[in-house]
Design a protein around this motif. Structure first.
Motif, short mmCIF file in Angstrom:
data_model
loop_
_atom_site.label_atom_id
_atom_site.label_comp_id
_atom_site.label_asym_id
_atom_site.label_seq_id
_atom_site.Cartn_x
_atom_site.Cartn_y
_atom_site.Cartn_z
N GLU A 1 0.92 -1.68 -0.08
CA GLU A 1 -0.13 -0.23 -0.28
C GLU A 1 0.96 1.43 0.00
OE1 GLU A 1 -2.03 -0.80 3.55
OE2 GLU A 1 -2.92 -1.97 2.69
N ILE A 2 2.25 1.24 0.21
CA ILE A 2 3.12 3.05 0.72
C ILE A 2 3.62 2.72 -1.20
CG2 ILE A 2 4.97 3.44 1.17
CD1 ILE A 2 3.96 1.33 3.76
N ARG A 3 3.31 3.52 -1.19
CA ARG A 3 3.92 4.01 -2.75
C ARG A 3 5.92 4.71 -2.75
NH1 ARG A 3 -1.14 4.29 -5.08
NH2 ARG A 3 -1.61 2.28 -4.18
N PRO B 1 9.56 14.54 5.63
CA PRO B 1 8.93 15.73 5.97
C PRO B 1 7.33 14.48 6.37
CG PRO B 1 9.36 15.56 3.76
CD PRO B 1 10.03 14.24 4.44
N GLY C 1 3.17 13.52 6.27
CA GLY C 1 2.64 12.92 5.33
C GLY C 1 3.31 11.81 4.48
N GLY D 1 4.78 9.02 4.73
CA GLY D 1 4.39 7.71 5.12
C GLY D 1 5.47 7.02 6.29
N THR E 1 4.71 6.95 9.97
CA THR E 1 3.59 6.41 10.35
C THR E 1 3.34 5.15 9.76
OG1 THR E 1 2.98 8.19 11.80
CG2 THR E 1 2.05 6.21 11.91
N MET E 2 2.99 5.04 8.39
CA MET E 2 2.60 3.73 7.94
C MET E 2 3.24 2.80 7.15
SD MET E 2 0.94 5.30 4.05
CE MET E 2 0.06 3.57 3.41
N GLU F 1 7.58 11.00 16.64
CA GLU F 1 7.45 11.87 16.70
C GLU F 1 9.26 11.84 17.91
OE1 GLU F 1 5.97 14.19 15.74
OE2 GLU F 1 4.14 13.26 15.08
N1 LIG Z 1 4.57 7.03 0.32
C1 LIG Z 1 3.16 6.44 0.37
N2 LIG Z 1 2.36 5.83 -0.21
C2 LIG Z 1 0.60 6.15 -0.02
N3 LIG Z 1 0.54 6.60 0.59
C3 LIG Z 1 0.86 7.92 1.27
C4 LIG Z 1 2.47 7.61 2.06
N4 LIG Z 1 2.70 8.91 2.40
C5 LIG Z 1 1.56 8.80 3.20
N5 LIG Z 1 0.15 8.27 2.27
C6 LIG Z 1 -0.46 8.36 2.83
O1 LIG Z 1 -0.70 9.31 3.70
C7 LIG Z 1 -1.32 9.47 4.85
C8 LIG Z 1 -0.23 9.86 6.31
O2 LIG Z 1 1.12 9.19 6.09
P1 LIG Z 1 1.77 9.08 7.73
O3 LIG Z 1 1.07 9.24 8.10
O4 LIG Z 1 2.69 8.26 6.89
O5 LIG Z 1 3.12 10.26 7.45
P2 LIG Z 1 4.00 10.65 7.85
O6 LIG Z 1 5.28 10.88 7.54
O7 LIG Z 1 4.06 9.91 9.64
O8 LIG Z 1 3.63 11.72 8.64
P3 LIG Z 1 3.76 12.51 9.71
O9 LIG Z 1 5.73 13.61 9.98
O10 LIG Z 1 3.11 13.95 9.48
O11 LIG Z 1 4.16 11.90 10.86
C9 LIG Z 1 -1.63 7.87 5.02
O12 LIG Z 1 -2.41 7.93 5.54
C10 LIG Z 1 -2.03 7.77 3.41
O13 LIG Z 1 -3.07 7.52 3.22
#
Ligand SMILES: Nc1ncnc2c1ncn2[C@@H]1O[C@H](COP(=O)(O)OP(=O)(O)OP(=O)(O)O)[C@@H](O)[C@H]1O
Ligand SMILES: [Mg+2]
Ligand SMILES: [Zn+2]
Length: 509
Positions: free
Chosen positions: A204-206, A230, A232, A234, A236-237, A315
């Protein structure tokens, strides 16, 4: 005088306790001696009410309850039931014959009902080791307790039920061990019960190829990971997909994890068994005690609840500094020792660490997508919040850049969690044959022999140590990761390619 076996919880372990009750013809009062904590001292009042509630007479003489061994601190309310039966047996309200070989555990409500207790499985194991063949526990704990091999477990819902069993008017039925494992074979019923096949998938991760690769290496060798990038992108994903890449829990590991969750009072009594690798993601505002364990009586913290699984610190720089420093110690030696004047206990804390952070407070430092709004001092201060020695103990440092729209727009591709996990399981099997569960645990003294690095691989590592100013610890860690890469590739020797890839995951580079 009567004597009953029960157990008290110290940390996650149970310790057998003998309850002796003597009744003498002095003024009516109840004394509980033998280092009882507050909850045990209050037992007298609950027992008196519960005995009255089942229509029996509480002795109006002097009752002395002695808890042995005297030097062990007894906490919790699990001794209510054995104290009640001990008192009734001492004044001949119940026969003594039903008691030998029988252990009793349970908290009493004022109306005589039995309440569930923390740590039931550990308590039952302690009673078994003390030589008991049968144990009565609160019905709420019966399924969990029945996991203990070698002792018959009966669930009771009230003091009346227990009296019926001891007097022989209505014997309690034995609780069947949950069918999820096979007692005789001492293993699982169904080899692959450990992880969730419907859990989130890597596919699911692109993009984020190096992030996914790092997860595979981490899972294969038990290495810690730090994801930095940065908002968003991915992070946490990625972190949430790590447990799904790990081999299923072995039975003994599952038992350990179950006992810890039970001691913390966090076991789901409908499915009282930890079958999947724990994934704990405490918030950065968690207190040091919540994270490491503590309180009175001491309870396991997040690091112990993550035992045999994954601890995710999202974090990372926002966590309490003291908590992060204690984390350093647990990463070195996977136990938490809580030493107090009154309690001395040890909580296992063998987990995989995955942490995430932004590169700066605004999150966009060094990103090509947006401009960072932070000044240099703020960035430096932010990055200093996580100490060098802690970073040094995290084997894999991975940049997780913002994903481009063209990557997001593409259909899902790349390996899925299931196939990565199969490779991880194969790599771990090689490590098992060498006598460790994961390369991250390879002791320094055997590392060189096990790594079997070729001359070229060693000289590449040597040059990197000098030019990147790697600490001796970091150099050993690079070699461990290299060994994992060789295991994933099915190579008997660590080659230069493995060292080169491992070096790419050090933050110094
Ligand atoms: N590489 C990715 N592939 C697909 N979807 C993504 C990807 N990165 C982020 N997303 C989408 O963005 C949402 C937020 O991603 P995520 O919570 O993993 O970001 P993060 O890096 O942990 O951000 P933060 O620094 O704000 O915690 C995910 O739920 C997903 O829907
Ligand atoms: Mg996040
Ligand atoms: Zn910034």
């Amino acid at each position: 005088m009567s004597r009953i076996t029960s157990a008290a919880l110290t940390g996650v372990d149970g310790a057998p306790v003998e309850i002796e009750v003597r009744i003498s013809s002095l003024l009516p009062r109840v004394d509980i001696v033998g280092l009882p904590e507050a909850a045990v001292r209050e037992s007298a009042a609950r027992v008196r009410a519960a005995v009255g509630a089942v229509g029996l007479r509480f002795p109006d003489r002097r009752v002395t309850v002695n808890l042995a061994p005297a030097e062990l601190r007894k906490s919790g309310a699990a001794l209510d039931l054995p104290i009640a039966i001990g008192i009734l047996a001492a004044c001949a309200e119940v026969p003594n014959e039903g008691l030998p070989g029988l252990a009793l555990i349970g908290e009493l409500a004022l109306d005589g009902r039995l309440r569930g207790v923390r740590g039931a499985l550990s308590l039952v194991l302690a009673c078994r080791d003390a030589g008991c063949r049968r144990v009565v526990v609160p019905l709420a704990n019966a399924r969990e307790a029945a996991l203990a091999p070698g002792i018959e477990v009966c669930g009771a819902s009230s003091l009346r039920d227990v009296l019926g069993d001891i007097t022989g008017t209505q014997k309690l039925a034995a609780t069947e061990a949950p069918r999820i494992f096979d007692r005789d074979a001492d293993g699982w019923n169904g080899a692959d019960e450990g992880n969730d096949p419907d859990g989130p998938c890597l596919r699911e991760i692109r993009g984020q190829e190096s992030g996914k690769r790092a997860l595979e290496i981490a899972a294969a060798g038990g290495h810690g990971v730090l994801l930095s990038g940065p908002p968003g992108s991915g992070k946490t994903m990625l972190a949430r997909r790590l447990p799904g890449l790990l081999p299923p829990l072995a039975f003994e590991e599952a038992l350990e994890a179950t006992r810890i969750h039970s001691a913390a009072g966090l076991l789901d009594q409908r499915r009282p068994f930890v079958r999947r690798r724990p994934f704990r993601a405490p918030h950065h505002t968690a207190s040091p005690a919540g994270l490491m364990g503590g309180g009175n009586p001491p309870r396991p913290g997040e690091v112990s609840l993550a035992h045999r699984g994954v601890l995710f610190l999202d974090e990372l720089p926002e966590f309490d500094r003291r908590a992060l420093e204690s984390l350093r110690q647990v990463l070195e030696d996977p136990v938490v020792r809580i030493a107090r004047a009154r309690h001395n206990c040890v909580f296992p804390a063998h987990f995989m660490l995955i942490a995430a952070c932004n590169p700066c407070p605004c999150g966009w430092y060094r990103s090509h997508k947006r401009d960072c709004r932070c000044d240099e001092t703020t960035i430096a201060k932010y990055q200093r919040r996580v100490s060098g020695p802690l970073l040094d103990r995290i084997d894999l440092h991975v940049g997780v850049p913002a994903v481009e729209w063209k990557d997001l727009d593409r259909p899902a591709e790349g390996p899925d969690s299931r196939s990565v996990r199969a490779r991880v399981v194969a790599a771990r099997a090689v490590q098992h044959r060498r006598g460790v569960t994961a390369n991250a645990e390879l002791p320094d003294r055997s590392l060189d022999a096990v790594a079997g690095a070729t001359t070229q691989a060693r000289s590449l590592l040597g040059r990197a140590v000098d030019s990147l100013h790697l600490s001796a610890r970091a150099a050993r860690r690079v070699l461990r990761v290299s060994r994992t890469l060789a295991d994933l590739a099915g190579e008997p020797h660590v080659l230069p390619v493995h060292v080169a890839e491992a070096l790419g995951f050090r933050h110094e580079s």
